[in-house]
Design a protein around this motif. Structure first.
Motif, PDB file in Angstrom:
ATOM      1  N   ILE A  69      41.440  31.458  38.026  1.00  0.00           N
ATOM      2  CA  ILE A  69      42.388  31.616  39.129  1.00  0.00           C
ATOM      3  C   ILE A  69      43.510  30.586  39.005  1.00  0.00           C
ATOM      4  CG2 ILE A  69      42.667  31.411  41.642  1.00  0.00           C
ATOM      5  CD1 ILE A  69      39.735  32.541  41.812  1.00  0.00           C
ATOM      6  N   ARG A  70      43.161  29.358  38.627  1.00  0.00           N
ATOM      7  CA  ARG A  70      44.197  28.336  38.415  1.00  0.00           C
ATOM      8  C   ARG A  70      45.158  28.767  37.320  1.00  0.00           C
ATOM      9  NH1 ARG A  70      41.666  22.674  37.410  1.00  0.00           N
ATOM     10  NH2 ARG A  70      43.843  22.039  37.547  1.00  0.00           N
ATOM     11  N   LEU A  71      44.626  29.354  36.250  1.00  0.00           N
ATOM     12  CA  LEU A  71      45.503  29.869  35.191  1.00  0.00           C
ATOM     13  C   LEU A  71      46.398  30.981  35.728  1.00  0.00           C
ATOM     14  CD1 LEU A  71      43.048  29.975  32.154  1.00  0.00           C
ATOM     15  CD2 LEU A  71      45.085  28.534  32.375  1.00  0.00           C
ATOM     16  N   GLY A  72      45.806  31.886  36.509  1.00  0.00           N
ATOM     17  CA  GLY A  72      46.592  32.954  37.110  1.00  0.00           C
ATOM     18  C   GLY A  72      47.698  32.403  37.982  1.00  0.00           C
ATOM     19  N   ASP A  73      47.379  31.424  38.816  1.00  0.00           N
ATOM     20  CA  ASP A  73      48.395  30.806  39.674  1.00  0.00           C
ATOM     21  C   ASP A  73      49.480  30.123  38.841  1.00  0.00           C
ATOM     22  OD1 ASP A  73      47.022  31.659  41.922  1.00  0.00           O
ATOM     23  OD2 ASP A  73      46.137  29.685  42.356  1.00  0.00           O
ATOM     24  N   HIS A  74      49.066  29.474  37.765  1.00  0.00           N
ATOM     25  CA  HIS A  74      50.034  28.813  36.873  1.00  0.00           C
ATOM     26  C   HIS A  74      51.038  29.825  36.327  1.00  0.00           C
ATOM     27  CE1 HIS A  74      51.690  26.383  33.622  1.00  0.00           C
ATOM     28  NE2 HIS A  74      51.349  27.348  32.787  1.00  0.00           N
ATOM     29  N   PHE A  75      50.524  30.945  35.830  1.00  0.00           N
ATOM     30  CA  PHE A  75      51.426  31.939  35.253  1.00  0.00           C
ATOM     31  C   PHE A  75      52.210  32.693  36.322  1.00  0.00           C
ATOM     32  CE2 PHE A  75      48.630  31.361  31.555  1.00  0.00           C
ATOM     33  CZ  PHE A  75      49.604  31.065  30.617  1.00  0.00           C
ATOM     34  N   MET A  76      51.620  32.873  37.480  1.00  0.00           N
ATOM     35  CA  MET A  76      52.286  33.608  38.556  1.00  0.00           C
ATOM     36  C   MET A  76      53.403  32.796  39.188  1.00  0.00           C
ATOM     37  SD  MET A  76      52.150  36.480  40.094  1.00  0.00           S
ATOM     38  CE  MET A  76      52.511  37.307  41.597  1.00  0.00           C
ATOM     39  N   TYR A  77      53.103  31.581  39.579  1.00  0.00           N
ATOM     40  CA  TYR A  77      54.041  30.798  40.380  1.00  0.00           C
ATOM     41  C   TYR A  77      54.849  29.777  39.585  1.00  0.00           C
ATOM     42  CZ  TYR A  77      51.210  32.947  43.973  1.00  0.00           C
ATOM     43  OH  TYR A  77      50.550  33.869  44.738  1.00  0.00           O
ATOM     44  N   ASP A  78      54.233  29.153  38.592  1.00  0.00           N
ATOM     45  CA  ASP A  78      54.960  28.143  37.819  1.00  0.00           C
ATOM     46  C   ASP A  78      55.787  28.760  36.697  1.00  0.00           C
ATOM     47  OD1 ASP A  78      53.675  26.296  39.434  1.00  0.00           O
ATOM     48  OD2 ASP A  78      52.138  25.813  37.947  1.00  0.00           O
ATOM     49  N   ARG A  79      55.181  29.672  35.955  1.00  0.00           N
ATOM     50  CA  ARG A  79      55.859  30.274  34.806  1.00  0.00           C
ATOM     51  C   ARG A  79      56.564  31.579  35.140  1.00  0.00           C
ATOM     52  NH1 ARG A  79      53.803  29.121  29.776  1.00  0.00           N
ATOM     53  NH2 ARG A  79      55.749  30.071  29.115  1.00  0.00           N
ATOM     54  N   LYS A  80      56.292  32.141  36.316  1.00  0.00           N
ATOM     55  CA  LYS A  80      56.918  33.397  36.769  1.00  0.00           C
ATOM     56  C   LYS A  80      56.624  34.549  35.810  1.00  0.00           C
ATOM     57  CE  LYS A  80      59.504  31.050  39.886  1.00  0.00           C
ATOM     58  NZ  LYS A  80      58.667  29.943  40.246  1.00  0.00           N
ATOM     59  N   LEU A  81      55.358  34.639  35.397  1.00  0.00           N
ATOM     60  CA  LEU A  81      54.904  35.683  34.476  1.00  0.00           C
ATOM     61  C   LEU A  81      53.739  36.443  35.111  1.00  0.00           C
ATOM     62  CD1 LEU A  81      54.989  33.537  31.220  1.00  0.00           C
ATOM     63  CD2 LEU A  81      56.625  35.336  31.865  1.00  0.00           C
ATOM     64  N   PRO A  82      54.031  37.335  36.064  1.00  0.00           N
ATOM     65  CA  PRO A  82      52.950  37.997  36.797  1.00  0.00           C
ATOM     66  C   PRO A  82      52.037  38.857  35.933  1.00  0.00           C
ATOM     67  CG  PRO A  82      55.074  38.952  37.381  1.00  0.00           C
ATOM     68  CD  PRO A  82      55.347  37.742  36.539  1.00  0.00           C
ATOM     69  N   MET A  83      52.549  39.424  34.854  1.00  0.00           N
ATOM     70  CA  MET A  83      51.684  40.266  34.027  1.00  0.00           C
ATOM     71  C   MET A  83      50.643  39.433  33.282  1.00  0.00           C
ATOM     72  SD  MET A  83      52.493  43.132  35.015  1.00  0.00           S
ATOM     73  CE  MET A  83      51.333  44.024  34.018  1.00  0.00           C
ATOM     74  N   LEU A  84      50.968  38.197  32.933  1.00  0.00           N
ATOM     75  CA  LEU A  84      49.943  37.319  32.345  1.00  0.00           C
ATOM     76  C   LEU A  84      48.950  36.894  33.419  1.00  0.00           C
ATOM     77  CD1 LEU A  84      51.927  35.017  29.894  1.00  0.00           C
ATOM     78  CD2 LEU A  84      50.300  36.810  29.337  1.00  0.00           C
ATOM     79  N   ALA A  85      49.458  36.597  34.600  1.00  0.00           N
ATOM     80  CA  ALA A  85      48.589  36.192  35.707  1.00  0.00           C
ATOM     81  C   ALA A  85      47.608  37.304  36.055  1.00  0.00           C
ATOM     82  CB  ALA A  85      49.436  35.838  36.927  1.00  0.00           C
ATOM     83  N   PHE A  86      48.064  38.542  35.963  1.00  0.00           N
ATOM     84  CA  PHE A  86      47.234  39.699  36.297  1.00  0.00           C
ATOM     85  C   PHE A  86      45.881  39.659  35.586  1.00  0.00           C
ATOM     86  CE2 PHE A  86      45.754  43.896  35.039  1.00  0.00           C
ATOM     87  CZ  PHE A  86      45.633  44.534  36.263  1.00  0.00           C
ATOM     88  N   GLY A  87      45.891  39.401  34.296  1.00  0.00           N
ATOM     89  CA  GLY A  87      44.661  39.394  33.505  1.00  0.00           C
ATOM     90  C   GLY A  87      43.677  38.326  33.963  1.00  0.00           C
ATOM     91  N   TYR A  88      44.191  37.153  34.284  1.00  0.00           N
ATOM     92  CA  TYR A  88      43.312  36.076  34.731  1.00  0.00           C
ATOM     93  C   TYR A  88      42.737  36.381  36.115  1.00  0.00           C
ATOM     94  CZ  TYR A  88      45.187  33.586  30.763  1.00  0.00           C
ATOM     95  OH  TYR A  88      45.533  33.237  29.492  1.00  0.00           O
ATOM     96  N   TYR A  89      43.571  36.908  37.004  1.00  0.00           N
ATOM     97  CA  TYR A  89      43.082  37.276  38.336  1.00  0.00           C
ATOM     98  C   TYR A  89      42.032  38.385  38.230  1.00  0.00           C
ATOM     99  CZ  TYR A  89      46.959  34.681  40.492  1.00  0.00           C
ATOM    100  OH  TYR A  89      47.832  33.715  40.908  1.00  0.00           O
ATOM    101  N   LYS A  90      42.281  39.346  37.360  1.00  0.00           N
ATOM    102  CA  LYS A  90      41.346  40.460  37.177  1.00  0.00           C
ATOM    103  C   LYS A  90      39.999  39.935  36.661  1.00  0.00           C
ATOM    104  CE  LYS A  90      40.856  45.023  36.872  1.00  0.00           C
ATOM    105  NZ  LYS A  90      40.733  45.805  38.072  1.00  0.00           N
ATOM    106  N   LYS A  91      40.043  39.072  35.663  1.00  0.00           N
ATOM    107  CA  LYS A  91      38.810  38.510  35.085  1.00  0.00           C
ATOM    108  C   LYS A  91      38.049  37.666  36.102  1.00  0.00           C
ATOM    109  CE  LYS A  91      36.652  36.906  31.095  1.00  0.00           C
ATOM    110  NZ  LYS A  91      35.381  37.588  31.112  1.00  0.00           N
ATOM    111  N   ALA A  92      38.796  37.011  37.010  1.00  0.00           N
ATOM    112  CA  ALA A  92      38.157  36.160  38.022  1.00  0.00           C
ATOM    113  C   ALA A  92      37.680  36.965  39.229  1.00  0.00           C
ATOM    114  CB  ALA A  92      39.124  35.077  38.476  1.00  0.00           C
ATOM    115  N   GLY A  93      38.005  38.252  39.267  1.00  0.00           N
ATOM    116  CA  GLY A  93      37.569  39.086  40.383  1.00  0.00           C
ATOM    117  C   GLY A  93      38.389  38.908  41.645  1.00  0.00           C
ATOM    118  N   ARG A  94      39.627  38.446  41.513  1.00  0.00           N
ATOM    119  CA  ARG A  94      40.492  38.246  42.675  1.00  0.00           C
ATOM    120  C   ARG A  94      41.345  39.501  42.909  1.00  0.00           C
ATOM    121  NH1 ARG A  94      41.719  33.345  45.071  1.00  0.00           N
ATOM    122  NH2 ARG A  94      42.776  34.744  46.528  1.00  0.00           N
TER     123      ARG A  94
END
Length: 131
Positions: A39-64
């Motif tokens: 989830i921290r990786l997802g947040d990093h890519f979503m909010y810090d790097r502005k890469l929602p499609m990368l964040a998607f995979g981490y959120y999906k794997k974490a069950g969020r």
């Protein structure tokens, strides 16, 4: 892997993440299947790097699923704004969806979607910068 080894790897991953070594943190979070780290990786890519499609995979794997839904809603909202409300239409009934003779439809209202305010603001910012 036993619980002691897993805990040590998670600590190492957290240290790497905090030091900015995202690649090492990613490798260890995935190896240990540490949901909070993913989830921290997802947040990093979503909010810090502005890469929602990368964040998607981490959120999906974490069950969020809530975060996955936010990304989908953001994409739908952005698409509806980009296409224009007059071009984005939904059939008013199942019969009309199948009928080619009567194409009466209701425009999709972006307000029908629950979008996190930060995501909505970012989508609008991206859309306005592309004009």
């Amino acid at each position: 892997m036993d619980s002691k080894e897993r805990a040590a790897l998670i600590r190492e991953a957290n240290t790497a993440f905090n030091a900015g070594d995202i690649r090492k943190a990613r490798e260890l979070f995935l190896k240990t299947d540490y949901k909070d780290g993913l989830i921290r990786l997802g947040d990093h890519f979503m909010y810090d790097r502005k890469l929602p499609m990368l964040a998607f995979g981490y959120y999906k794997k974490a069950g969020r699923q809530d975060k996955v839904d936010e990304i989908f809603q953001r994409m739908i909202y952005g698409l509806s704004v980009w296409l224009g409300r007059d071009k984005w239409k939904l059939p008013t009934s199942a019969n009309q969806a199948e009928s080619t003779e009567t194409k009466t439809s209701t425009p999709l209202n972006p307000d029908d979607f629950v979008v996190h305010p930060i995501l909505k603001a970012k989508a609008l910012e991206i859309l306005s910068s592309n004009r």
